[in-house]
Design a protein around this motif. Structure first.
Motif, PDB file in Angstrom:
ATOM      1  N   ASP A  60       0.904  -1.069  -0.339  1.00 18.43           N
ATOM      2  CA  ASP A  60      -0.073   0.160   0.149  1.00 18.43           C
ATOM      3  C   ASP A  60       0.768   1.035  -0.161  1.00 18.43           C
ATOM      4  N   ALA A  61      -0.060   2.282  -0.751  1.00 17.38           N
ATOM      5  CA  ALA A  61       1.360   3.153  -0.206  1.00 17.38           C
ATOM      6  C   ALA A  61       1.776   4.084   0.280  1.00 17.38           C
ATOM      7  N   PRO A  62       1.552   3.951   1.590  1.00 19.92           N
ATOM      8  CA  PRO A  62       1.762   4.385   2.825  1.00 19.92           C
ATOM      9  C   PRO A  62       2.691   3.738   3.724  1.00 19.92           C
ATOM     10  N   SER A  63       2.971   2.073   3.049  1.00 18.66           N
ATOM     11  CA  SER A  63       3.103   0.645   4.104  1.00 18.66           C
ATOM     12  C   SER A  63       4.829   2.035   4.345  1.00 18.66           C
ATOM     13  N   LEU A  64       5.760   1.606   3.967  1.00 15.68           N
ATOM     14  CA  LEU A  64       7.309   2.246   3.847  1.00 15.68           C
ATOM     15  C   LEU A  64       6.963   3.279   5.698  1.00 15.68           C
ATOM     16  N   ALA A  65       6.273   3.997   5.574  1.00 13.37           N
ATOM     17  CA  ALA A  65       6.182   5.400   6.280  1.00 13.37           C
ATOM     18  C   ALA A  65       5.670   4.070   7.719  1.00 13.37           C
ATOM     19  N   ASP A  66       4.608   3.627   7.085  1.00 18.53           N
ATOM     20  CA  ASP A  66       4.057   3.442   8.280  1.00 18.53           C
ATOM     21  C   ASP A  66       4.988   2.599   9.607  1.00 18.53           C
ATOM     22  N   THR A  67       5.858   1.676   8.189  1.00 16.12           N
ATOM     23  CA  THR A  67       6.728   0.346   8.839  1.00 16.12           C
ATOM     24  C   THR A  67       7.621   0.921  10.110  1.00 16.12           C
ATOM     25  N   MET A  68       7.690   2.336   9.344  1.00 16.55           N
ATOM     26  CA  MET A  68       9.454   3.229  10.006  1.00 16.55           C
ATOM     27  C   MET A  68       8.469   3.990  11.178  1.00 16.55           C
ATOM     28  N   ALA A  69       6.864   4.200  11.333  1.00 15.65           N
ATOM     29  CA  ALA A  69       7.059   4.469  12.791  1.00 15.65           C
ATOM     30  C   ALA A  69       6.444   3.385  13.439  1.00 15.65           C
ATOM     31  N   MET A  70       6.220   1.617  13.096  1.00 23.16           N
ATOM     32  CA  MET A  70       5.776   0.845  14.351  1.00 23.16           C
ATOM     33  C   MET A  70       8.039   0.393  14.694  1.00 23.16           C
ATOM     34  N   ILE A  71       8.645   0.813  14.307  1.00 26.93           N
ATOM     35  CA  ILE A  71      10.268   0.890  14.006  1.00 26.93           C
ATOM     36  C   ILE A  71      10.179   1.165  15.234  1.00 26.93           C
ATOM     37  N   LYS A  72      10.285   3.196  15.359  1.00 31.07           N
ATOM     38  CA  LYS A  72      10.515   4.011  16.141  1.00 31.07           C
ATOM     39  C   LYS A  72       9.616   3.662  17.240  1.00 31.07           C
ATOM     40  N   GLN A  73       8.646   2.736  17.490  1.00 32.20           N
ATOM     41  CA  GLN A  73       8.388   2.744  18.787  1.00 32.20           C
ATOM     42  C   GLN A  73       8.333   1.172  19.269  1.00 32.20           C
ATOM     43  N   GLY A  74       9.866   1.025  18.696  1.00 31.95           N
ATOM     44  CA  GLY A  74      10.377   0.027  19.569  1.00 31.95           C
ATOM     45  C   GLY A  74      10.245  -1.224  19.312  1.00 31.95           C
ATOM     46  N   ALA A  75      10.988  -2.630  19.482  1.00 33.49           N
ATOM     47  CA  ALA A  75      11.630  -3.925  19.368  1.00 33.49           C
ATOM     48  C   ALA A  75      10.535  -4.619  20.214  1.00 33.49           C
ATOM     49  N   PRO A  76       9.248  -5.244  19.873  1.00 35.00           N
ATOM     50  CA  PRO A  76       7.721  -5.553  20.808  1.00 35.00           C
ATOM     51  C   PRO A  76       9.067  -6.143  21.812  1.00 35.00           C
ATOM     52  N   ARG A  77       7.997  -6.683  23.044  1.00 31.33           N
ATOM     53  CA  ARG A  77       8.440  -7.701  23.939  1.00 31.33           C
ATOM     54  C   ARG A  77       8.139  -9.295  23.581  1.00 31.33           C
ATOM     55  N   PRO A  78       9.709  -9.837  23.888  1.00 32.77           N
ATOM     56  CA  PRO A  78       8.927 -11.073  24.488  1.00 32.77           C
ATOM     57  C   PRO A  78       8.481 -11.494  24.437  1.00 32.77           C
ATOM     58  N   ARG A  79       7.669 -12.922  24.173  1.00 28.01           N
ATOM     59  CA  ARG A  79       6.286 -13.092  25.011  1.00 28.01           C
ATOM     60  C   ARG A  79       7.224 -14.650  26.168  1.00 28.01           C
ATOM     61  N   GLY A  80       6.015 -14.481  26.837  1.00 28.99           N
ATOM     62  CA  GLY A  80       6.889 -15.710  27.383  1.00 28.99           C
ATOM     63  C   GLY A  80       8.090 -15.100  28.666  1.00 28.99           C
ATOM     64  N   PRO A  81       8.388 -16.320  29.621  1.00 26.87           N
ATOM     65  CA  PRO A  81       9.468 -16.501  30.159  1.00 26.87           C
ATOM     66  C   PRO A  81      10.669 -16.788  29.035  1.00 26.87           C
ATOM     67  N   GLU A  82      11.990 -16.535  29.614  1.00 26.60           N
ATOM     68  CA  GLU A  82      12.723 -17.014  28.714  1.00 26.60           C
ATOM     69  C   GLU A  82      12.685 -18.872  29.896  1.00 26.60           C
ATOM     70  N   PRO A  83      13.128 -19.483  28.429  1.00 23.90           N
ATOM     71  CA  PRO A  83      13.342 -21.195  29.027  1.00 23.90           C
ATOM     72  C   PRO A  83      14.591 -21.365  30.197  1.00 23.90           C
ATOM     73  N   THR A  84      14.599 -22.203  30.740  1.00 23.01           N
ATOM     74  CA  THR A  84      14.879 -22.153  32.188  1.00 23.01           C
ATOM     75  C   THR A  84      16.862 -23.169  31.582  1.00 23.01           C
ATOM     76  N   PRO A  85      17.394 -22.417  32.024  1.00 25.82           N
ATOM     77  CA  PRO A  85      18.369 -24.097  31.396  1.00 25.82           C
ATOM     78  C   PRO A  85      18.433 -25.290  32.214  1.00 25.82           C
ATOM     79  N   CYS A  86      18.111 -26.130  31.475  1.00 26.90           N
ATOM     80  CA  CYS A  86      18.279 -27.793  31.711  1.00 26.90           C
ATOM     81  C   CYS A  86      18.925 -28.635  31.676  1.00 26.90           C
ATOM     82  N   LYS A  87      19.496 -29.486  31.873  1.00 25.43           N
ATOM     83  CA  LYS A  87      20.315 -30.557  30.964  1.00 25.43           C
ATOM     84  C   LYS A  87      20.004 -31.359  30.617  1.00 25.43           C
TER      85      LYS A  87
END
Lengths: 217, 220
Positions: free
Chosen positions: A65-92
């Motif tokens: 769509d026409a404003p696509s790149l600008a929309d994406t840059m706006a999305m980028i400026k909001q920062g990276a989305p937080r990873p979902r869920g906790p980091e997996p616990t290391p386990c042997k």
């Protein structure tokens, strides 16, 4: 490093994983095996490269769509989305993708007895296939059973043997409806496996069959 | 041990709808394609895309991003539409995929994947997440640190292999090419993939060994 893995994933499974065609439980099996097996990881990455070529060479004419790149840059400026869920616990025993599903390390697994000392814990995945952890006491056997679908079993601790071969950590047994087997855990150590299936198992003796609807085995 | 999966495996009680007969062969052809080696191949463009990602990583270069966007965003959108998404959703997802590329530029390893391959994996995971509504388990990260920048020779060799793979895929007969596309664009279930007969496990080796060496090198 692990003792040599002898039983690997098939090209069809690796391609299915790369193409995103597998049920979630099978993705979990593949991701867990790749965490232990560089050989299959390299093969899987080559199948990813096929996907890259197809994506880039796709001839379909689609425009953004026409404003696509600008929309994406706006999305980028909001920062990276937080990873979902906790980091997996290391386990042997449980590689990271699996510990994320098991709720942490082995001590967090909620085992339920399914008889004869064998325990299982069903892991929450999408419904087309089932993933579960199996706990087989050293020297014990899983009841003789056949399969109505495809079942993959990977050893995480200890080892088991059946009519096909002996399977140690990282080894995957691929069973279909032609295989009737009775896996027996090695005597030296309790055996823990990840098992995934896209159809219910069927047992050859009456008792486990009676339990089947309750325990989803 | 590598049990052949017969057509009898198809069951009505399996949620995955599918007719068997298409993709073990697809995997086979793909594997053959991956083993084909050619002397030539265009790698300049790919070098260029790698450079673009590094410019984003090192300097938040918006011009580089805009060029990457113009090339890849429509392809991601086309991939998602081909995989069953409606155009509005595909547009939104393609934007998210490109934003992910920006945010994860520091994770891109040009010694292991081409930019197109990397974009494909991000788009594929987004598709699984969004269209199929399931999580995507990923393998454990390999234990190497950020200091392990790939050797330039590895990057070039990966690009050459990718170019060879492209040539090989493009040289496939139309029907086989279409089968591979169906698999990657989500038109074949895992059962259809497994139901293909005659998968030659041995033929994958020659191309794969390179990738494996690279992995080991990265670990060591």
């Amino acid at each position: 490093m692990n003792e040599q893995i002898k039983h690997h994933l098939t090209d069809a499974l690796l391609m299915g994983y790369s193409a995103g065609a597998l049920p979630e439980a099978f993705d979990l099996m593949v991701a867990t095996h790749l965490s232990l097996c560089d050989d299959c990881r390299a093969r899987a990455e080559s199948f990813d490269a096929v996907g890259g070529v197809l994506l880039e060479d796709n001839q379909t004419e689609i425009e953004m769509d026409a404003p696509s790149l600008a929309d994406t840059m706006a999305m980028i400026k909001q920062g990276a989305p937080r990873p979902r869920g906790p980091e997996p616990t290391p386990c042997k025993i449980l590689p990271a993708p699996l510990s994320a599903y098991a709720g942490g390390d082995l001590s967090k697994v909620k085992w339920r007895s399914i008889g004869m000392g064998v325990k299982q814990a069903i892991l929450a995945t999408s419904p087309e296939a089932t993933a579960r952890l199996l706990y087989i006491p050293a020297g014990a056997a899983v009841p003789d059973h056949g399969h109505r679908g495809m079942e993959l079993t990977m050893v995480l601790q200890g080892a088991f043997s059946d009519e096909v071969d002996r399977f140690g950590r990282g080894d995957v047994e691929i069973a279909d409806e032609d295989l009737e087997h009775m896996p027996v855990a090695d005597i030296g150590e309790d055996c823990i496996c990840l098992a995934v299936t896209d159809a219910p198992l069927r047992f050859n003796s009456l008792m486990p069959r009676l339990f089947q609807p309750f325990f989803r085995i | 041990m590598f049990t052949e999966i017969g057509p009898g495996m198809l069951l009505e009680d399996v949620a995955f709808s599918a007719t068997p007969a298409a993709i073990k062969e697809t995997a086979e052809k793909t594997v053959e394609a991956m083993t084909v080696t050619r002397e030539t191949g265009k790698t300049d463009k790919e070098c260029d895309w790698v450079d673009h990602v590094l410019r984003i990583r090192d300097a938040q270069d918006q011009t580089a991003f805009a060029e990457l966007f113009r090339h890849f965003a429509p392809r991601v959108k086309a991939f998602l539409i081909r995989s069953g998404s409606d155009p509005a959703l595909a547009e939104e997802c393609a934007q998210e995929v490109m934003a992910t590329l920006w945010h994860k530029a520091h994770l891109f390893d040009p010694g292991r994947a081409s930019v197109a391959t990397w974009v494909f994996t991000i788009a594929r995971n987004r598709r699984i997440d969004l269209i199929r509504r399931q999580r995507r388990p990923e393998p454990e990260d390999l234990p190497w640190g950020p200091e392990a920048e790939p050797e330039p020779a590895e990057v070039v060799s990966l690009q050459q292999e990718t170019a060879q793979l492209r040539d090989a895929i493009n040289a496939l007969p139309k029907a086989q090419r279409e089968l591979i596309e169906k698999a990657y664009f989500g038109d074949l279930s895992h059962r259809e993939i497994a139901a293909q007969t005659g998968l030659p496990l041995g033929t994958i080796k020659s191309r794969i060994r390179l990738a494996l060496d690279r992995l080991r090198h990265a670990i060591g």
